[in-house]
Scaffold this motif. Structure first.
Motif, PDB file in Angstrom:
ATOM      1  N   PRO A 117       0.792  -1.234   0.000  1.00  0.00           N
ATOM      2  CA  PRO A 117       0.000   0.000   0.000  1.00  0.00           C
ATOM      3  C   PRO A 117       0.825   1.285   0.000  1.00  0.00           C
ATOM      4  CG  PRO A 117       0.051  -0.951   2.190  1.00  0.00           C
ATOM      5  CD  PRO A 117       0.779  -1.916   1.308  1.00  0.00           C
ATOM      6  N   VAL A 118       2.143   1.179   0.136  1.00  0.00           N
ATOM      7  CA  VAL A 118       3.009   2.359   0.153  1.00  0.00           C
ATOM      8  C   VAL A 118       3.778   2.431  -1.164  1.00  0.00           C
ATOM      9  CG1 VAL A 118       4.928   3.506   1.310  1.00  0.00           C
ATOM     10  CG2 VAL A 118       3.222   2.270   2.666  1.00  0.00           C
ATOM     11  N   MET A 119       3.648   3.562  -1.868  1.00  0.00           N
ATOM     12  CA  MET A 119       4.341   3.764  -3.138  1.00  0.00           C
ATOM     13  C   MET A 119       5.708   4.407  -2.901  1.00  0.00           C
ATOM     14  SD  MET A 119       1.450   5.305  -5.712  1.00  0.00           S
ATOM     15  CE  MET A 119       0.057   4.356  -6.278  1.00  0.00           C
ATOM     16  N   SER A 120       6.636   4.095  -3.771  1.00  0.00           N
ATOM     17  CA  SER A 120       7.922   4.796  -3.754  1.00  0.00           C
ATOM     18  C   SER A 120       7.694   6.251  -4.143  1.00  0.00           C
ATOM     19  CB  SER A 120       8.896   4.145  -4.732  1.00  0.00           C
ATOM     20  OG  SER A 120       8.426   4.323  -6.071  1.00  0.00           O
ATOM     21  N   ILE A 121       8.648   7.108  -3.830  1.00  0.00           N
ATOM     22  CA  ILE A 121       8.495   8.527  -4.133  1.00  0.00           C
ATOM     23  C   ILE A 121       8.349   8.751  -5.635  1.00  0.00           C
ATOM     24  CG2 ILE A 121      10.990   8.927  -4.172  1.00  0.00           C
ATOM     25  CD1 ILE A 121       8.281  11.392  -2.927  1.00  0.00           C
ATOM     26  N   PHE A 127       2.078   8.521 -10.359  1.00  0.00           N
ATOM     27  CA  PHE A 127       0.651   8.329 -10.126  1.00  0.00           C
ATOM     28  C   PHE A 127      -0.091   9.661 -10.143  1.00  0.00           C
ATOM     29  CE2 PHE A 127      -2.884   7.775  -6.990  1.00  0.00           C
ATOM     30  CZ  PHE A 127      -3.680   6.958  -7.772  1.00  0.00           C
ATOM     31  N   VAL A 128       0.433  10.666  -9.448  1.00  0.00           N
ATOM     32  CA  VAL A 128      -0.191  11.984  -9.430  1.00  0.00           C
ATOM     33  C   VAL A 128      -0.259  12.556 -10.840  1.00  0.00           C
ATOM     34  CG1 VAL A 128       0.073  14.365  -8.640  1.00  0.00           C
ATOM     35  CG2 VAL A 128       0.421  12.476  -7.042  1.00  0.00           C
ATOM     36  N   LYS A 129       0.804  12.389 -11.598  1.00  0.00           N
ATOM     37  CA  LYS A 129       0.828  12.884 -12.983  1.00  0.00           C
ATOM     38  C   LYS A 129      -0.232  12.174 -13.828  1.00  0.00           C
ATOM     39  CE  LYS A 129       4.036  13.632 -16.841  1.00  0.00           C
ATOM     40  NZ  LYS A 129       3.889  15.100 -16.893  1.00  0.00           N
ATOM     41  N   ASN A 130      -0.333  10.859 -13.685  1.00  0.00           N
ATOM     42  CA  ASN A 130      -1.342  10.102 -14.437  1.00  0.00           C
ATOM     43  C   ASN A 130      -2.751  10.565 -14.100  1.00  0.00           C
ATOM     44  OD1 ASN A 130       0.469   6.950 -14.251  1.00  0.00           O
ATOM     45  ND2 ASN A 130       0.560   8.554 -15.803  1.00  0.00           N
ATOM     46  N   ASP A 150      -1.479  12.496  -0.376  1.00  0.00           N
ATOM     47  CA  ASP A 150      -1.862  13.905  -0.371  1.00  0.00           C
ATOM     48  C   ASP A 150      -1.401  14.568  -1.670  1.00  0.00           C
ATOM     49  OD1 ASP A 150      -2.538  16.475   0.156  1.00  0.00           O
ATOM     50  OD2 ASP A 150      -1.175  16.748   1.856  1.00  0.00           O
ATOM     51  N   PHE A 151      -2.346  14.843  -2.568  1.00  0.00           N
ATOM     52  CA  PHE A 151      -2.021  15.436  -3.861  1.00  0.00           C
ATOM     53  C   PHE A 151      -1.552  16.882  -3.718  1.00  0.00           C
ATOM     54  CE2 PHE A 151      -3.702  11.668  -5.454  1.00  0.00           C
ATOM     55  CZ  PHE A 151      -3.666  11.632  -6.837  1.00  0.00           C
ATOM     56  N   ALA A 152      -1.931  17.542  -2.613  1.00  0.00           N
ATOM     57  CA  ALA A 152      -1.539  18.945  -2.441  1.00  0.00           C
ATOM     58  C   ALA A 152      -0.022  19.099  -2.374  1.00  0.00           C
ATOM     59  CB  ALA A 152      -2.181  19.515  -1.178  1.00  0.00           C
ATOM     60  N   LYS A 153       0.677  18.076  -1.881  1.00  0.00           N
ATOM     61  CA  LYS A 153       2.141  18.158  -1.774  1.00  0.00           C
ATOM     62  C   LYS A 153       2.811  18.261  -3.138  1.00  0.00           C
ATOM     63  CE  LYS A 153       3.327  14.498   0.445  1.00  0.00           C
ATOM     64  NZ  LYS A 153       4.189  13.557   1.193  1.00  0.00           N
ATOM     65  N   PHE A 154       2.074  17.879  -4.187  1.00  0.00           N
ATOM     66  CA  PHE A 154       2.659  17.869  -5.531  1.00  0.00           C
ATOM     67  C   PHE A 154       2.224  19.085  -6.352  1.00  0.00           C
ATOM     68  CE2 PHE A 154       2.411  13.621  -3.880  1.00  0.00           C
ATOM     69  CZ  PHE A 154       3.619  13.046  -4.224  1.00  0.00           C
ATOM     70  N   GLY A 155       1.616  20.065  -5.703  1.00  0.00           N
ATOM     71  CA  GLY A 155       1.242  21.303  -6.381  1.00  0.00           C
ATOM     72  C   GLY A 155       0.049  21.169  -7.298  1.00  0.00           C
ATOM     73  N   VAL A 156      -0.809  20.183  -7.034  1.00  0.00           N
ATOM     74  CA  VAL A 156      -1.973  19.960  -7.884  1.00  0.00           C
ATOM     75  C   VAL A 156      -3.044  21.002  -7.578  1.00  0.00           C
ATOM     76  CG1 VAL A 156      -3.849  18.339  -8.384  1.00  0.00           C
ATOM     77  CG2 VAL A 156      -1.520  17.511  -8.128  1.00  0.00           C
ATOM     78  N   LYS A 157      -3.604  21.610  -8.628  1.00  0.00           N
ATOM     79  CA  LYS A 157      -4.624  22.637  -8.425  1.00  0.00           C
ATOM     80  C   LYS A 157      -5.971  22.017  -8.069  1.00  0.00           C
ATOM     81  CE  LYS A 157      -2.529  26.055 -11.522  1.00  0.00           C
ATOM     82  NZ  LYS A 157      -2.720  26.862 -12.756  1.00  0.00           N
ATOM     83  N   ARG A 158      -6.344  20.959  -8.762  1.00  0.00           N
ATOM     84  CA  ARG A 158      -7.634  20.318  -8.491  1.00  0.00           C
ATOM     85  C   ARG A 158      -7.381  18.899  -8.004  1.00  0.00           C
ATOM     86  NH1 ARG A 158     -12.909  19.615 -12.505  1.00  0.00           N
ATOM     87  NH2 ARG A 158     -14.360  19.015 -10.855  1.00  0.00           N
ATOM     88  N   LYS A 159      -7.587  18.681  -6.735  1.00  0.00           N
ATOM     89  CA  LYS A 159      -7.324  17.370  -6.154  1.00  0.00           C
ATOM     90  C   LYS A 159      -8.463  16.404  -6.476  1.00  0.00           C
ATOM     91  CE  LYS A 159      -6.774  18.654  -1.846  1.00  0.00           C
ATOM     92  NZ  LYS A 159      -6.410  18.570  -0.402  1.00  0.00           N
ATOM     93  N   PRO A 160      -8.182  15.105  -6.503  1.00  0.00           N
ATOM     94  CA  PRO A 160      -9.247  14.124  -6.694  1.00  0.00           C
ATOM     95  C   PRO A 160     -10.135  14.036  -5.453  1.00  0.00           C
ATOM     96  CG  PRO A 160      -7.183  13.014  -6.228  1.00  0.00           C
ATOM     97  CD  PRO A 160      -6.858  14.468  -6.385  1.00  0.00           C
TER      98      PRO A 160
END
Length: 358
Positions: A117-121, A127-130, A150-160
């Motif tokens: 359940p834990v992804m590598s960095i 995954f976030v990019k996809n 947490d998608f916010a850590k990756f600078g995503v404007k619209r989170k899922p």
């Protein structure tokens, strides 16, 4: 009036006072009815104005979509269901698969190596990019045994939108214990990891076995806590608090296995683009209750009592009770029961006093 009291007999004075009181009551009643009528008229005018504004916005939105293919909207919506094992997740996911064609969205299974359940960095970034940029797959429903990210850590404007379902921790562990040995009726021919081990859950607890140890209860908290090292330290108070924080701040809705139908109903009301028809499908569909663990035997009171002595159970149970209370709070403001059936509440707000006037 004083002169009338002198000239009129007492009985006539009383009748006059009663007549005056009745007249005043009638007048006040008429005034109240006029006020109510005025209120209804104002609300009707407000609703009419809102419809006109909505129609204009819809026309403007249509023109914008026609002029720009990059416009955001429902077509850009993504739901992530980071499903906890043995919480009726397959039963619920099958509803999404049955509806995706009719409701025009994509379903994608996140299959991680060895169900880690834990992804590598680097996989987190991929995954976030996809999820955010794979426009051909939108709108999308992603599901898999992956802890919260947490998608916010990756600078995503619209989170899922995150959703999930959890279960009583001991019942979940018992189900998983027998699933590893006997599988289920979903894929009965598949060989499971502990196949051939006939030891019951009660026998395992009595012998102090590792497959039924309190440490095995530590799963729902880290799934909601996420990709932090502290989340996976068994018995971490910080992980418990972070899981609670994420549940109320990052998840649209978290249901419980024991009340799955209510969870499905509320999702259909909140996200009809994805879940229109889900409640009826859950009640009547062939797949809604498909997956059942084979050879499962309920644990004895002694086994349950032994597990409940553990601080780990107390923390996992605290999280479950927290989720259950939140779910029941949301449900109480979303549905009503009538004649043994649940009904979703109609819209209970409207707009008025809209300025400037056109």
């Amino acid at each position: 009036m004083g002169l009338l009291r002198v000239m009129m007999p007492p009985k006539l004075q009383l009748l006059a006072l009663l007549a005056f009181a009745v007249a005043m009551f009638f007048l006040e009643n008429q005034i109240q009815k006029l006020e109510e009528s005025r209120g209804k008229l104002e609300r009707a005018i407000a609703r009419h104005e809102v419809r006109e504004i909505e129609q204009r916005h819809a026309q403007d939105g249509l023109r914008e979509r026609e002029s720009s293919s990059a416009a955001d909207g429902d077509d850009d919506l993504v739901i992530i269901y980071n499903r906890v094992p043995k919480t009726a997740s397959t039963s619920f996911t099958n509803i999404a698969y049955d509806l995706c064609g009719k409701n025009h969205f994509h379903v994608l299974h996140i299959n991680t190596t060895k169900n880690n359940p834990v992804m590598s960095i680097q996989d987190q970034v991929r995954f976030v990019k996809n999820v955010t940029e794979w426009k051909e797959m939108k709108p999308a429903f992603y599901h898999g045994h992956v802890s919260f990210l947490d998608f916010a850590k990756f600078g995503v404007k619209r989170k899922p939108i995150y959703i999930n379902v959890i279960r009583d921790p001991i019942e979940r562990l018992v189900s998983y214990y027998y699933f590893l040995r006997f599988g289920d009726d979903y894929r009965p021919g598949l060989r499971r990891r502990k196949q051939g081990d006939k030891k019951t859950f009660d026998e395992c607890v009595a012998a102090g076995g590792s497959d039924c140890a309190p440490e095995k209860l530590w799963l729902q908290i880290p799934f909601f806590c996420g990709h932090y090292s502290e989340c996976w330290i068994v018995g971490s108070q910080w992980a418990l608090e972070q899981a609670k924080y994420n549940l109320v701040n990052e998840y649209l809705l978290v249901g419980v296995t024991e009340e799955l139908e209510d969870f499905v109903m509320m999702l259909e009301a909140a996200l009809p683009q994805f879940f229109r028809g889900a409640t009826e499908l859950y009640k009547t569909g062939k797949k809604s209750h498909l997956r059942k663990t084979s050879e499962k035997k309920p644990p004895t009171k002694e086994s349950i009592a032994k597990l409940q002595q553990s601080s780990i159970w107390k923390m996992e149970n605290e999280f479950y009770e927290f989720a259950l209370e939140q779910f029941q709070f949301v449900r109480a403001h979303a549905v009503r029961e009538k004649d043994g059936e649940l009904y979703v509440l109609a819209q209970n707000f409207f707009y008025e006093k809209i300025y400037p006037k056109n």
